[in-house]
Scaffold this active site. Structure first.
Site, mmCIF file in Angstrom:
data_model
loop_
_atom_site.group_PDB
_atom_site.id
_atom_site.type_symbol
_atom_site.label_atom_id
_atom_site.label_comp_id
_atom_site.label_asym_id
_atom_site.label_seq_id
_atom_site.Cartn_x
_atom_site.Cartn_y
_atom_site.Cartn_z
ATOM 1 N N HIS A 194 0.765 -1.291 0.157
ATOM 2 C CA HIS A 194 0.088 -0.113 -0.053
ATOM 3 C C HIS A 194 0.845 1.225 -0.030
ATOM 4 O O HIS A 194 0.410 2.292 -0.608
ATOM 5 C CB HIS A 194 -0.959 -0.023 1.208
ATOM 6 C CG HIS A 194 -0.401 0.234 2.542
ATOM 7 N ND1 HIS A 194 0.553 -0.609 3.022
ATOM 8 C CD2 HIS A 194 -0.404 1.434 3.512
ATOM 9 C CE1 HIS A 194 0.988 -0.109 4.334
ATOM 10 N NE2 HIS A 194 0.565 1.185 4.336
ATOM 11 N N ASP A 195 2.035 1.132 0.570
ATOM 12 C CA ASP A 195 2.895 2.395 0.682
ATOM 13 C C ASP A 195 3.932 2.494 -0.360
ATOM 14 O O ASP A 195 5.096 3.111 -0.243
ATOM 15 C CB ASP A 195 3.389 2.419 2.162
ATOM 16 C CG ASP A 195 2.483 3.355 3.038
ATOM 17 O OD1 ASP A 195 1.723 4.063 2.635
ATOM 18 O OD2 ASP A 195 3.046 3.382 4.424
ATOM 19 N N LYS A 198 6.321 5.152 -1.484
ATOM 20 C CA LYS A 198 7.133 5.920 -0.852
ATOM 21 C C LYS A 198 8.501 5.661 -1.327
ATOM 22 O O LYS A 198 9.456 6.452 -0.865
ATOM 23 C CB LYS A 198 6.982 5.587 0.651
ATOM 24 C CG LYS A 198 5.687 6.193 1.278
ATOM 25 C CD LYS A 198 5.683 5.838 2.805
ATOM 26 C CE LYS A 198 4.438 6.546 3.475
ATOM 27 N NZ LYS A 198 4.255 6.187 4.682
ATOM 28 N N HIS A 223 2.397 9.926 -2.153
ATOM 29 C CA HIS A 223 3.134 8.312 -2.276
ATOM 30 C C HIS A 223 1.729 7.694 -2.844
ATOM 31 O O HIS A 223 2.318 6.621 -3.388
ATOM 32 C CB HIS A 223 3.523 8.037 -1.066
ATOM 33 C CG HIS A 223 2.415 7.396 -0.048
ATOM 34 N ND1 HIS A 223 1.935 8.481 0.870
ATOM 35 C CD2 HIS A 223 1.974 6.392 0.304
ATOM 36 C CE1 HIS A 223 1.223 8.035 1.660
ATOM 37 N NE2 HIS A 223 1.133 6.607 1.526
ATOM 38 N N HIS A 247 -5.850 4.414 -0.124
ATOM 39 C CA HIS A 247 -5.815 4.033 1.191
ATOM 40 C C HIS A 247 -5.846 5.329 2.292
ATOM 41 O O HIS A 247 -5.934 5.064 3.266
ATOM 42 C CB HIS A 247 -4.872 3.014 1.445
ATOM 43 C CG HIS A 247 -3.497 3.590 1.464
ATOM 44 N ND1 HIS A 247 -2.924 3.866 0.182
ATOM 45 C CD2 HIS A 247 -2.752 3.978 2.413
ATOM 46 C CE1 HIS A 247 -1.543 4.270 0.826
ATOM 47 N NE2 HIS A 247 -1.537 4.300 1.976
ATOM 48 N N HIS A 248 -5.762 6.606 1.733
ATOM 49 C CA HIS A 248 -5.947 7.812 2.286
ATOM 50 C C HIS A 248 -7.100 8.296 2.142
ATOM 51 O O HIS A 248 -7.275 9.582 2.625
ATOM 52 C CB HIS A 248 -4.545 8.625 2.320
ATOM 53 C CG HIS A 248 -3.248 7.952 2.888
ATOM 54 N ND1 HIS A 248 -3.176 8.036 4.492
ATOM 55 C CD2 HIS A 248 -2.266 7.383 2.459
ATOM 56 C CE1 HIS A 248 -2.156 7.473 4.788
ATOM 57 N NE2 HIS A 248 -1.474 7.152 3.566
ATOM 58 N N ASP A 276 -3.456 0.514 8.146
ATOM 59 C CA ASP A 276 -2.493 1.508 8.144
ATOM 60 C C ASP A 276 -2.526 2.334 9.341
ATOM 61 O O ASP A 276 -1.565 2.704 9.901
ATOM 62 C CB ASP A 276 -2.601 2.147 6.798
ATOM 63 C CG ASP A 276 -1.672 3.193 6.669
ATOM 64 O OD1 ASP A 276 -0.510 2.751 7.093
ATOM 65 O OD2 ASP A 276 -1.791 4.207 5.958
#
Lengths: 324, 777
Positions: A194-195, A198, A223, A247-248, A276
């Site tokens: 998911h990240d 980054k 990201h 996801h944010h 998260d």
């Protein structure tokens, strides 16, 4: 056509015939290989043809062709997992028959016909043991994800560690929410990457031992989109774009990058969001000690229905607090 | 009872006081039938507690049950009561020949999971296990299904347990009182043939004593209380709170000599096994009600005293439960400080968890050990991040004397997660003064540090740390610490390539762990033995055996990661061996699992999957599976071998540049290894195979010659592989004899459990090889 052998086929002595079959084995081998489909032109096929020709020679000498049929069945047990044994033996048989230019209904022709029938019936029989069902518990998707995670590891160990933990929480959340096994696997994998965006974030920002300033936050927030682009670029894992990109998002529509709201946020993204956030609160961070899990849960509850999907928050509370 | 016991399940169904327990006890004694007895109580209302209670009842018959109960009880949330019962029955009740009595099952009625658990346990156990169930209502069990399956005969019911009027007359007559028929009938009508009522009427010799059942129970309890002094009354409540007790327990409560006589005379209790006693449930319930009605201070004091006696008796879960009931959080926390980790090691996760739940966060913060327990529980549930947060808080607040335990528990978690920062934590701990106070703690610390060094490739530090740990071993008291230290030292020796020491230490660890049913450590010791058998001895039979036992131990420990380790490595062995029937079975197991790509999976499963793909000619797929992670293998041996495998698949897939690169990378690693290491030899043989496929005959000949020289002192298996590669080189050169020779070598591989490699070589394509060879020439 193997002319020397054709002459032998008319010889009166069976032993001579057998010897000649052996003597012409290299030519028969080449002829048989040429008959095979590309898939079957293998080391094993070459071995089988040579062995078959030898068995044929023995049968020619003895007149006992059952011996050759029995040998073919044993060979099938040994090599059927990797090639079509009956295609190979059939090709060898026909190459020998061609070479011998058998007269129709001669004793040798009848013997060959009988062996053909034996081979056909053996080929039609299901095999007693087969490992044909290939299960790959780990597949190419896992390998691609692992490569991405390795890149993340190189960018920032803590983010990679966080990703593994989020994957674990996603798996448990998915189970608690009663999702199917395929969805559990999808969510677990989504948690892992998911990240991934980054890797594009400057290390100085990723590992800053302090809270980020506004400008740095803007960079950090990229990201999600960057991750989606990375994932989109690999066809095998392109279906992970929604959880990576969204996801944010906040449940009330105040998140980023697409400001999606409620059910418009993909479910996988809503689940990853809770996992998260929870793990970010209780995990190690350069600029603060980890928060007590009970406090982190309280924070999730505060964000229930505003920041987070309420059902997922409830599931998270169950996952963290309920023991079996 | 004789006819009931002809079926696998006997049901004795009647209301309280009909003498179900007495009937069963007397019958089994009369017939001299060995049996296991479990009496359910309110403390068994949760399935995990029920499971532990039953396990404990099996005692010496199946000691492993008690040790595995903890692990099994963790599974209720994942696979449900039926799933746990099925797995447990298959594990423990498939080869037992005994009668199991489950008494007072009405305590479980409220929880369907409990009845589901018992139902599944009964249905999954071997036919040699006979079950006798005493309960008040059979509706909780699927009796019609059991009847249909001939599992049960018709239940023995109250009608068969009733005392008949003529029996009432006879009983009174035996005591010297003659009843008229009308009196006997009156008593029968009042008691409904209730044996306990009759007993009381006989004792009082007063027919009017018998009114309602509840009144009779109350009168018996009141009469007992009246016979007691104030102090004895408190003892009565204290023993009732504990439900069962023995003489040592009474001594711990400082009961006077007459106290037990009063209990026996009052018929409040019955002897369980000649050494211990239990309250009849109706009396205990009434005593509990009276206890609840006492003033708070006295009520709390009684529960605290009972909890203290239970603690001394080692009945920690019950002590914790009573302490929670007493309602003083500080006492609960203090009790957790004293027994929490020991209870946890014994698998009492439920009791510890409930005690922790009763504590507010401010109390927890004052008790670092309790915080550590919270962390350990989270870790057992694989909530490692939650565990980490709690562990950190616990260690920060730890007082001298409790810090070591917390650091060790936390450190073990970190080592298993491969966290490099564990070294800093443990090294700092070795310098603390506290560390020299206790041989157990010190040995455990050094041994754990050794394994942490291994993970960070600091072999010399690891050996030194393991040596420190072993030097302290003679002073270690705790057998669990001893077993763990031996295993960790074995692990360090394995990493150092000292296989003889690794084997010896692991065998000692396994023996110690088996003695105390420490399944998790046993499984880890078996993983060392597996590696020695596979890497050093090339003994596939021993490796298979170790993995089988490892999987069993992992299941008993409830540790999925250990089970996965066993399955993945067994899969790898069977793919190597080309054992299709084993693969069929394992395919099913793997299909049910969710396998994440951890390093262990990458090292064990991926090469097996790649080899399996190669049988189908999917060489490119095999290459794609192995190449990306080759550099991430644990050590140079494995990296060298992995690149060599990649080279073979790359060459077979026609990926010449990639294959050449893989050969170069493998060679680079092999150069730094002991040439005689089995993996180095295998890598060199595979390099030769790849080179041959690429048409580099001369290089292949050099490689295989080097492999042959290095393999001279090694086991037959490696030699067979090298000889096969040599035969393959000759085969490529042509000639029918070389075909026959290669066929013979492939057979030799099969005999050496390398049939899967034989299949790989058999599946190699002829065409690209010929084409490349032509180009090279």
């Amino acid at each position: 056509m193997i002319s020397g052998l054709r002459a032998s086929a008319h010889a009166t002595s069976l032993n001579t015939l057998a010897r000649d079959v052996r003597d012409h084995a290299p030519q028969i081998l080449e002829a048989a290989l040429a008959r095979l489909s590309v898939r079957n032109r293998t080391v094993a096929a070459r071995i089988l043809i040579v062995q078959f020709v030898d068995r044929c020679a023995v049968s020619c000498a003895s007149g006992n062709w059952d011996f050759t049929s029995a040998w073919a069945a044993a060979a099938a047990d040994r090599y059927a997992e990797i090639i079509d044994v009956y295609e190979v033996i059939g090709a060898a048989l026909e190459s020998v028959a061609d070479a011998l230019a058998l007269s129709v209904d001669s004793p040798l022709d009848r013997a060959f016909t009988s062996v053909r029938a034996d081979l056909a019936s053996a080929a039609a029989r299901p095999r007693a043991v087969s490992g044909a069902t290939v299960v790959e518990a780990v597949d190419e998707i896992d390998i691609v994800l692992d490569s991405l995670l390795t890149q993340l590891d190189q960018s920032d160990v803590l983010t990679a560690e966080h990703s593994r933990a989020v994957a674990s929480w996603c798996s448990r959340l998915a189970k608690r929410l009663g999702l199917e096994k395929a969805e559990i696997v999808h969510l677990t994998r989504a948690g892992l990457i998911h990240d991934i965006g980054k890797v594009m974030t400057p290390t100085a920002i990723l590992t800053a031992p302090r809270r980020l300033d506004e400008e740095e936050f803007v960079i950090m927030r990229r990201h999600a989109e960057a991750g989606a682009e990375i994932v989109h670029g690999v066809p095998l894992i392109a279906h992970f774009v929604p959880p990576v990109r969204n996801h944010h998002e906040r449940f009330d529509g105040g998140g980023y990058p697409d400001r999606l709201k409620w059910e418009a946020i993909p479910r996988a993204a809503r689940i990853v969001a809770v996992a998260d956030a929870f793990n970010a609160m209780i995990g190690r961070r350069p600029y603060r000690p980890p928060m007590a899990p009970s406090l982190a849960l309280e924070q999730l509850v505060l964000g229930r229905s505003t920041q987070f999907d309420p059902d997922v928050v409830d599931a998270m509370i169950d996952v963290v607090t309920c023991r079996g | 009872m004789d006819s009931a016991l002809a079926a696998p399940v006997s049901l004795v169904v009647a209301d309280e006081g009909y003498g179900k327990s007495t009937l069963i006890r007397d019958y089994l004694a009369l017939r001299k039938i060995a049996h296991v007895r479990f009496t359910a109580g309110p403390e068994h209302a949760l399935p995990s507690d029920l499971l532990r209670g039953i396990a404990s009842a099996f005692g010496d018959i199946r000691p492993a049950m008690a040790r595995s109960a903890a692990a099994a009880s963790l599974k209720f949330g994942q696979i449900g009561a039926k799933g746990v019962a099925r797995a447990w029955a298959r594990e423990h009740l498939c080869d037992v020949d005994t009668v199991v009595v489950l008494d007072d099952l009405h305590h479980l009625m409220a929880n369907a999971q409990c009845t589901d658990f018992i139902t599944a346990l009964i249905e999954e156990s071997a036919p040699s296990v006979r079950w006798i169930l005493a309960l008040r209502d059979a509706a909780m069990f699927p009796v019609p299904r059991w009847l249909a399956r001939d599992l049960v005969a018709l239940p023995i019911e109250a009608s068969e347990l009733r005392v008949q009027p003529q029996e009432i007359s006879a009983a009174f007559a035996a005591g010297g009182t003659l009843l008229t028929a009308a009196q006997a009938q009156l008593l029968y009508a009042r008691t409904d043939g209730w044996p306990l009522g009759l007993t009381i009427a006989l004792r009082s010799n007063d027919l009017d004593t018998i009114t309602t059942r509840a009144r009779v129970y109350d009168r018996v309890v009141d009469a007992a209380l009246l016979r007691c002094s104030d102090a004895q009354r408190d003892r009565l409540f204290e023993t009732a709170a504990a439900a069962r007790f023995d003489k040592a327990f009474l001594a711990a409560l400082e009961c006077d000599a007459h106290f037990l006589e009063i209990l026996v005379d009052s018929e409040l209790i019955y002897a369980l096994d000649g050494k211990s006693y239990a309250y009849f449930e109706p009396f205990r319930e009434r005593l509990e009600l009276r206890l609840e009605a006492l003033p708070l201070k006295r009520h709390r004091r009684i529960l605290d005293r009972s909890a203290a006696a239970l603690e001394r008796a080692g009945r920690w879960p019950e002590a914790l439960a009573l302490s929670v009931r007493a309602g003083d959080p500080q006492r609960v926390a203090a009790l957790l400080d004293r027994v929490g980790f020991r209870a946890l090691d014994r698998g009492e996760t439920g009791a510890v968890g409930r005690a922790l739940e009763s504590l507010a966060e401010d109390v927890l913060m004052q008790h670092p050990t309790a915080l550590g327990l919270k962390a350990a529980l989270a870790s057992i549930d694989e909530g490692y991040d939650v565990a980490e947060a709690w562990f950190n808080m616990a260690i920060q607040n730890a007082r001298d004397g409790e810090r070591r335990t917390l650091v060790l528990r936390y450190g073990l978690d970190l080592v298993r997660r491969g966290r490099p920062d564990v070294i800093e934590l443990l090294e700092a701990e070795t310098t603390r003064v506290e560390s020299r106070a206790n041989a157990d703690g010190e040995a455990a610390l050094w041994a754990l540090l050794g394994t942490a060094y291994v993970a960070e490739r600091r072999g010399e530090n690891a050996r030194e740390a393991a040596s420190h740990a072993l030097a302290r071993l003679p002073g270690v008291h705790d057998p669990a610490v001893r077993a763990r230290v031996l295993h960790q030292a074995a692990y360090v020796a394995l990493d150092a390539g000292d296989y003889a020491a690794a084997k010896s230490l692991a065998e000692r660890a396994l023996a110690r762990a088996d003695e105390i049913f420490l399944y998790e450590v046993a499984a880890r010791a078996l993983s060392v033995l597996f590696n020695v058998a596979m890497l050093h001895e090339e003994n596939v039979a021993d490796a298979r055996d170790a993995l089988l036992r490892l999987e069993q131990a992992g299941r008993k420990a409830g540790n999925d990661a250990l089970c996965l380790y066993a399955i993945v490595n067994a899969y790898s062995i069977e793919v190597d061996a080309g054992n299709l029937s084993a693969l069929q079975r394992m395919n099913r197991e793997l299909a049910e699992m969710q396998v994440l790509l951890t390093r262990m999976v990458s090292e064990g499963l991926l090469p097996a999957q790649a080899l399996r793909a190669a049988w189908d000619g999917r060489f490119e797929h095999a290459y794609d599976m192995l190449a990306p992670g080759a550099e991430k293998m644990f050590d140079d041996d494995r990296i060298a071998y992995r690149w060599a495998e990649v080279a073979v698949y790359g060459a077979a897939a026609g990926k010449e540049p990639e294959a050449r690169k893989a050969i170069a990378l493998s060679r680079e690693r092999v150069a730094g290894l002991d040439a005689c290491h089995p993996l180095a030899v295998r890598a060199t043989a595979y390099i030769a195979l790849a080179e041959a496929m690429l048409g580099d005959d001369r290089a292949a000949a050099v490689s295989v010659a080097a492999a042959r020289t290095s393999a001279a002192g090694l086991h037959r298996r490696v030699q067979s592989l090298v000889a096969t590669v040599e035969a393959f080189l000759a085969f490529r050169a042509g000639g029918l004899e070389s075909v026959v020779a290669l066929a013979a070598q492939l057979d030799d591989l099969r005999r050496n459990d390398l049939g899967g490699v034989a299949l790989l070589i058999g599946r190699l394509p002829l065409q690209p090889i010929a084409a490349t060879a032509l180009a090279a020439s």
